[in-house]
Design a protein around this motif. Structure first.
Motif, PDB file in Angstrom:
ATOM      1  N   LEU A 532       0.809  -1.214   0.000  1.00 47.86           N
ATOM      2  CA  LEU A 532       0.000   0.000   0.000  1.00 47.86           C
ATOM      3  C   LEU A 532       0.846   1.269   0.000  1.00 47.86           C
ATOM      4  O   LEU A 532       0.364   2.342  -0.347  1.00 47.86           O
ATOM      5  N   ALA A 533       2.118   1.132   0.402  1.00 47.37           N
ATOM      6  CA  ALA A 533       2.971   2.313   0.547  1.00 47.37           C
ATOM      7  C   ALA A 533       3.358   2.859  -0.824  1.00 47.37           C
ATOM      8  O   ALA A 533       3.761   2.115  -1.714  1.00 47.37           O
ATOM      9  N   GLN A 534       3.237   4.160  -0.963  1.00 43.91           N
ATOM     10  CA  GLN A 534       3.646   4.812  -2.205  1.00 43.91           C
ATOM     11  C   GLN A 534       5.125   5.183  -2.176  1.00 43.91           C
ATOM     12  O   GLN A 534       5.705   5.502  -3.204  1.00 43.91           O
ATOM     13  N   LYS A 535       5.724   5.164  -0.978  1.00 44.54           N
ATOM     14  CA  LYS A 535       7.142   5.477  -0.835  1.00 44.54           C
ATOM     15  C   LYS A 535       7.768   4.424   0.072  1.00 44.54           C
ATOM     16  O   LYS A 535       7.098   3.507   0.543  1.00 44.54           O
ATOM     17  N   HIS A 536       9.048   4.552   0.327  1.00 50.51           N
ATOM     18  CA  HIS A 536       9.742   3.596   1.179  1.00 50.51           C
ATOM     19  C   HIS A 536       9.250   3.719   2.620  1.00 50.51           C
ATOM     20  O   HIS A 536       8.969   4.804   3.102  1.00 50.51           O
ATOM     21  N   GLU A 537       9.156   2.576   3.305  1.00 49.43           N
ATOM     22  CA  GLU A 537       8.780   2.551   4.710  1.00 49.43           C
ATOM     23  C   GLU A 537       9.783   1.678   5.462  1.00 49.43           C
ATOM     24  O   GLU A 537       9.649   0.439   5.494  1.00 49.43           O
ATOM     25  N   PRO A 538      10.842   2.286   6.024  1.00 44.35           N
ATOM     26  CA  PRO A 538      11.920   1.516   6.655  1.00 44.35           C
ATOM     27  C   PRO A 538      11.433   0.595   7.766  1.00 44.35           C
ATOM     28  O   PRO A 538      11.956  -0.518   7.923  1.00 44.35           O
ATOM     29  N   GLY A 539      10.453   1.041   8.550  1.00 45.17           N
ATOM     30  CA  GLY A 539       9.974   0.204   9.646  1.00 45.17           C
ATOM     31  C   GLY A 539       9.394  -1.106   9.150  1.00 45.17           C
ATOM     32  O   GLY A 539       9.690  -2.183   9.686  1.00 45.17           O
ATOM     33  N   LEU A 540       8.553  -1.030   8.134  1.00 42.86           N
ATOM     34  CA  LEU A 540       7.963  -2.245   7.575  1.00 42.86           C
ATOM     35  C   LEU A 540       9.014  -3.098   6.877  1.00 42.86           C
ATOM     36  O   LEU A 540       8.967  -4.334   6.930  1.00 42.86           O
ATOM     37  N   GLU A 541       9.980  -2.440   6.212  1.00 42.94           N
ATOM     38  CA  GLU A 541      11.046  -3.191   5.573  1.00 42.94           C
ATOM     39  C   GLU A 541      11.855  -3.959   6.618  1.00 42.94           C
ATOM     40  O   GLU A 541      12.262  -5.113   6.395  1.00 42.94           O
ATOM     41  N   LEU A 542      12.090  -3.353   7.762  1.00 44.57           N
ATOM     42  CA  LEU A 542      12.847  -4.005   8.826  1.00 44.57           C
ATOM     43  C   LEU A 542      12.093  -5.209   9.378  1.00 44.57           C
ATOM     44  O   LEU A 542      12.678  -6.289   9.577  1.00 44.57           O
ATOM     45  N   THR A 543      10.790  -5.055   9.629  1.00 48.81           N
ATOM     46  CA  THR A 543      10.020  -6.196  10.144  1.00 48.81           C
ATOM     47  C   THR A 543       9.916  -7.299   9.093  1.00 48.81           C
ATOM     48  O   THR A 543       9.880  -8.497   9.433  1.00 48.81           O
ATOM     49  N   TYR A 544       9.905  -6.895   7.819  1.00 43.05           N
ATOM     50  CA  TYR A 544       9.892  -7.911   6.762  1.00 43.05           C
ATOM     51  C   TYR A 544      11.204  -8.697   6.761  1.00 43.05           C
ATOM     52  O   TYR A 544      11.216  -9.940   6.653  1.00 43.05           O
ATOM     53  N   VAL A 545      12.319  -7.973   6.908  1.00 38.26           N
ATOM     54  CA  VAL A 545      13.626  -8.632   6.945  1.00 38.26           C
ATOM     55  C   VAL A 545      13.693  -9.631   8.106  1.00 38.26           C
ATOM     56  O   VAL A 545      14.098 -10.798   7.938  1.00 38.26           O
ATOM     57  N   LEU A 546      13.300  -9.184   9.286  1.00 35.25           N
ATOM     58  CA  LEU A 546      13.392 -10.036  10.473  1.00 35.25           C
ATOM     59  C   LEU A 546      12.476 -11.253  10.367  1.00 35.25           C
ATOM     60  O   LEU A 546      12.871 -12.386  10.695  1.00 35.25           O
ATOM     61  N   SER A 547      11.235 -11.017   9.944  1.00 40.38           N
ATOM     62  CA  SER A 547      10.286 -12.132   9.856  1.00 40.38           C
ATOM     63  C   SER A 547      10.713 -13.125   8.774  1.00 40.38           C
ATOM     64  O   SER A 547      10.567 -14.343   8.945  1.00 40.38           O
ATOM     65  N   THR A 548      11.252 -12.613   7.662  1.00 43.15           N
ATOM     66  CA  THR A 548      11.705 -13.501   6.587  1.00 43.15           C
ATOM     67  C   THR A 548      12.877 -14.361   7.055  1.00 43.15           C
ATOM     68  O   THR A 548      12.965 -15.564   6.745  1.00 43.15           O
ATOM     69  N   ALA A 549      13.800 -13.746   7.811  1.00 45.05           N
ATOM     70  CA  ALA A 549      14.942 -14.504   8.337  1.00 45.05           C
ATOM     71  C   ALA A 549      14.473 -15.573   9.312  1.00 45.05           C
ATOM     72  O   ALA A 549      14.965 -16.720   9.288  1.00 45.05           O
ATOM     73  N   LEU A 550      13.509 -15.218  10.172  1.00 44.53           N
ATOM     74  CA  LEU A 550      13.003 -16.184  11.146  1.00 44.53           C
ATOM     75  C   LEU A 550      12.283 -17.342  10.468  1.00 44.53           C
ATOM     76  O   LEU A 550      12.239 -18.458  10.999  1.00 44.53           O
ATOM     77  N   LEU A 551      11.741 -17.095   9.288  1.00 46.92           N
ATOM     78  CA  LEU A 551      11.051 -18.157   8.550  1.00 46.92           C
ATOM     79  C   LEU A 551      12.035 -19.013   7.755  1.00 46.92           C
ATOM     80  O   LEU A 551      11.629 -19.945   7.054  1.00 46.92           O
ATOM     81  N   GLY A 552      13.333 -18.676   7.807  1.00 43.77           N
ATOM     82  CA  GLY A 552      14.363 -19.523   7.190  1.00 43.77           C
ATOM     83  C   GLY A 552      14.884 -19.041   5.861  1.00 43.77           C
ATOM     84  O   GLY A 552      15.851 -19.605   5.339  1.00 43.77           O
ATOM     85  N   ASP A 553      14.306 -18.004   5.279  1.00 43.14           N
ATOM     86  CA  ASP A 553      14.769 -17.518   3.979  1.00 43.14           C
ATOM     87  C   ASP A 553      15.815 -16.425   4.204  1.00 43.14           C
ATOM     88  O   ASP A 553      15.572 -15.231   3.980  1.00 43.14           O
ATOM     89  N   LYS A 554      17.014 -16.822   4.630  1.00 44.70           N
ATOM     90  CA  LYS A 554      18.026 -15.848   5.018  1.00 44.70           C
ATOM     91  C   LYS A 554      18.650 -15.143   3.818  1.00 44.70           C
ATOM     92  O   LYS A 554      19.095 -13.998   3.934  1.00 44.70           O
ATOM     93  N   VAL A 555      18.673 -15.775   2.680  1.00 45.27           N
ATOM     94  CA  VAL A 555      19.227 -15.116   1.479  1.00 45.27           C
ATOM     95  C   VAL A 555      18.386 -13.909   1.103  1.00 45.27           C
ATOM     96  O   VAL A 555      18.898 -12.811   0.866  1.00 45.27           O
ATOM     97  N   ARG A 556      17.086 -14.099   1.046  1.00 43.19           N
ATOM     98  CA  ARG A 556      16.194 -12.981   0.720  1.00 43.19           C
ATOM     99  C   ARG A 556      16.244 -11.910   1.802  1.00 43.19           C
ATOM    100  O   ARG A 556      16.188 -10.716   1.516  1.00 43.19           O
ATOM    101  N   ALA A 557      16.369 -12.333   3.062  1.00 40.31           N
ATOM    102  CA  ALA A 557      16.421 -11.374   4.155  1.00 40.31           C
ATOM    103  C   ALA A 557      17.680 -10.515   4.068  1.00 40.31           C
ATOM    104  O   ALA A 557      17.627  -9.291   4.246  1.00 40.31           O
ATOM    105  N   ARG A 558      18.850 -11.167   3.767  1.00 37.79           N
ATOM    106  CA  ARG A 558      20.094 -10.403   3.658  1.00 37.79           C
ATOM    107  C   ARG A 558      20.037  -9.424   2.489  1.00 37.79           C
ATOM    108  O   ARG A 558      20.523  -8.294   2.584  1.00 37.79           O
ATOM    109  N   LYS A 559      19.449  -9.822   1.411  1.00 35.82           N
ATOM    110  CA  LYS A 559      19.346  -8.960   0.236  1.00 35.82           C
ATOM    111  C   LYS A 559      18.481  -7.734   0.548  1.00 35.82           C
ATOM    112  O   LYS A 559      18.823  -6.591   0.192  1.00 35.82           O
TER     113      LYS A 559
END
Length: 589
Positions: A532-559
């Protein structure tokens, strides 16, 4: 004394015709008030002195000459009625029924338990008086104590903000509004004597009246005109359509009263009884329509008052269950909130316009949602210019206080934080019932790590406007920062009320899901709002990174992390705290 009033009346009758035809409503104030003194002098109760009667009349007519009251004949009539009742010194307290029938013209059969119209209108008059004195000042002012209907003349000294107790909660039921729990008014202070009544000779009285008339004429020419308008959109809540049966009429009137009072609690629009003709602001009409006479299906429709274009519409089922209030509340938020229908239309007109007043507020709201630092710098500048141009606008003061608080936290600038504290206190003194002003005080307390005071003022702000999703969401964020788990309820409620709420609030809820071990829920929530965001949202990007890493997809999280850190000139090895400090006001929270 009565003889002197007769002489004054005769002298007034002989005044030059040029004065009588000047059209200035202030010119008849003195003699009209003298007549009031004659009319009520023989009453058994003598609470008011002659001087106080005259002061009350003069202040009433000063208010009635204001452009806002000229545009609102219902408010003007209600003000006259309340002052007349005070002058009569009737020992009986005013009731909602009396105001509805005698002042507002409702039928004798009105049930004030079902129809909240008189309470809504008195509340509106109270706010209009607050606005008048914020713009025009004066040694004394007319005041309607909360929880009562009697009007009085009190000292106009600025008081400290009221204690942050839960009050003014907006509750809606099918039998009307529940009574508010309101604090008693401050006892009237000492009043300056306006006129010292003596026993002069007849000629002295004539000279005095001539001097008063001259002063009034001079005041007419020197009286300041209406204060410049901030350009807020203007809206009128239209009466329900008439071709409906009686049960639906009762419901429609209750809904109209609810809509009016709820929308008046927002600062982003100005509510009118009748839209003014000469204005550059956008104008809207919110209509309440029944689809037919046999069903309980109602339609809300927002119309551009100048072009008659229907810009928004929504149907609401009027079933007698708990969903009606929620549906109405969500409809109001969808229209009026900082990113609602009206704001989006206005933003399209004022794209990149940082002019003082409403355009500046639109840009600051945009910054608050996406947190781009360039937007904060420009918003600070235009908000300061706005406050200089409109010093009596509590909402502008509150938003400048918020901007100062945020910039002070980011730059670790104690001076800016101190300025934010002063601006917030000033806004709260200027308009104690303004939710944004109360929350500006709360935010400052949270940034000073005074969680108890912050929660008290924050809950007061939510009570003042329970439909302000931004206030509710940020209160939840700050409470969670203070390790108060109940803050999550506020943040979740904000997301439920307003899908366009500030994205930092969505990030906060996603972070809470991560803490509870719900990585999948956090990832889904982050992706939903990132889409829904029209611009960058660092907070949501950070929670996406953390949740993705916790789900085991560390390559996508690091990227995703390297991309986020690189946007702020940091390496992929930067810590979350380093990245957070680039966009959040207080990483400690």
């Amino acid at each position: 004394m009565l003889g002197r009033f007769d002489e004054a009346n005769a002298a007034y009758a002989k005044k030059p015709s040029s004065l009588a035809s000047s059209g200035n409503c202030k010119i008849i104030v003195a003699i009209a008030c003298l007549k009031w003194q004659i009319r009520f002098r023989k009453r058994a109760l003598t609470i008011l002195t002659d001087d106080e009667r005259l002061q009350l009349c003069l202040e009433r007519d000063r208010v009635l000459c204001d452009h806002e009251f000229v545009r609102s004949p219902v408010m003007a009539k209600l003000l006259r009625f309340l002052v007349d009742h005070r002058l009569s010194e009737n020992p009986q307290r005013l009731k909602a029924y009396t105001i509805a029938v005698d002042a507002l013209g409702r039928s004798d059969g009105i049930d004030t338990q079902l129809d909240s119209y008189p309470r809504v209108q008195v509340g509106r008059l109270r706010r209009m008086l607050d606005s008048f004195y914020a713009r025009n000042g004066g040694a004394s002012r007319l005041s309607i104590p909360h929880g009562r209907y009697e009007i009085s003349l009190v000292s106009n000294g600025l008081e400290a903000p009221p204690p942050p107790t839960a009050s003014d909660r907006l509750d809606f039921h099918w039998d009307g509004f529940t009574p508010r729990s309101e604090a008693p008014a401050k006892p009237p202070g000492a009043l300056d004597r306006l006129i010292a009544l003596r026993r002069p000779r007849k000629r002295s009285i004539q000279i005095a009246l001539a001097a008063i008339a001259g002063a009034i004429v001079l005041g007419f020419w020197l009286w300041p005109g209406p204060s410049p308008r901030q350009g807020y959109p203007e809206i009128v809540i239209a009466a329900p359509n008439g071709s409906i049966n009686n049960p639906n009429k009762v419901q429609a009137q209750a809904i109209q009263s609810y809509l009016q009072e709820a929308i008046e609690r927002f600062d982003q629009v100005k509510v009118f009884e009748k839209l003014p003709a000469a204005t550059d602001a956008s104008q809207y009409r919110l209509e309440t329509l029944f689809v037919d006479t046999d069903t309980s299906l109602m339609q809300l429709r927002l119309v551009d008052a100048r072009t008659s274009e229907v810009v928004w519409a929504k149907r609401i089922e009027l079933a007698h269950d708990g969903n009606v209030q929620d549906n109405l509340a969500k409809a109001i938020v969808e229209i009026i909130a900082p990113y609602g229908v009206i704001a989006q239309r206005e933003l399209a007109k004022h794209r990149n316009d940082f002019g003082p007043g409403y355009p500046c507020l639109l840009q600051f709201h945009t910054y608050m949602r996406y947190r781009e630092l360039t937007g904060l710098t420009r918003s600070l500048d235009c908000l300061e210019r706005s406050v200089n141009q409109f010093p009596g606008d509590a909402y502008l003061l509150a938003m400048l206080a918020t901007a100062k608080n945020i910039s002070g936290q980011i730059a670790r600038d104690p001076k800016a934080i101190s300025q934010g504290r002063q601006l917030a206190a000033r806004a709260a003194r200027l308009e104690p019932t303004n939710a944004a002003a109360s929350f500006a005080v709360a935010q400052n307390a949270f940034f000073e790590r005074d969680c108890r005071r912050g929660v008290a003022w924050g809950q007061r702000a939510v009570d003042l406007n329970p439909l302000n999703s931004r206030i509710m969401g940020y209160l939840g964020m700050y409470m969670l920062g203070c390790r108060m788990s109940e803050g999550e309820g506020y943040a979740v409620r904000a997301l439920e009320m307003d899908p366009n709420v500030d994205l930092a609030i969505a990030a906060t809820v996603a972070a809470q899901k991560i803490q509870r071990g719900d990585a999948l829920g956090a990832q889904q929530l982050s992706l939903k709002y990132l889409a829904l965001a029209q611009k960058h949202e660092p907070g949501l990007e950070l929670t996406y990174v953390l949740s993705t890493a916790l789900l085991g997809d560390k390559v996508r999280a690091r990227k995703a992390w390297a991309k986020l850190a690189g946007r702020y000139g940091l390496s992929a090895k930067a810590t979350p705290r380093e990245v957070m400090s680039k966009w959040i006001a207080n990483p400690d929270l």
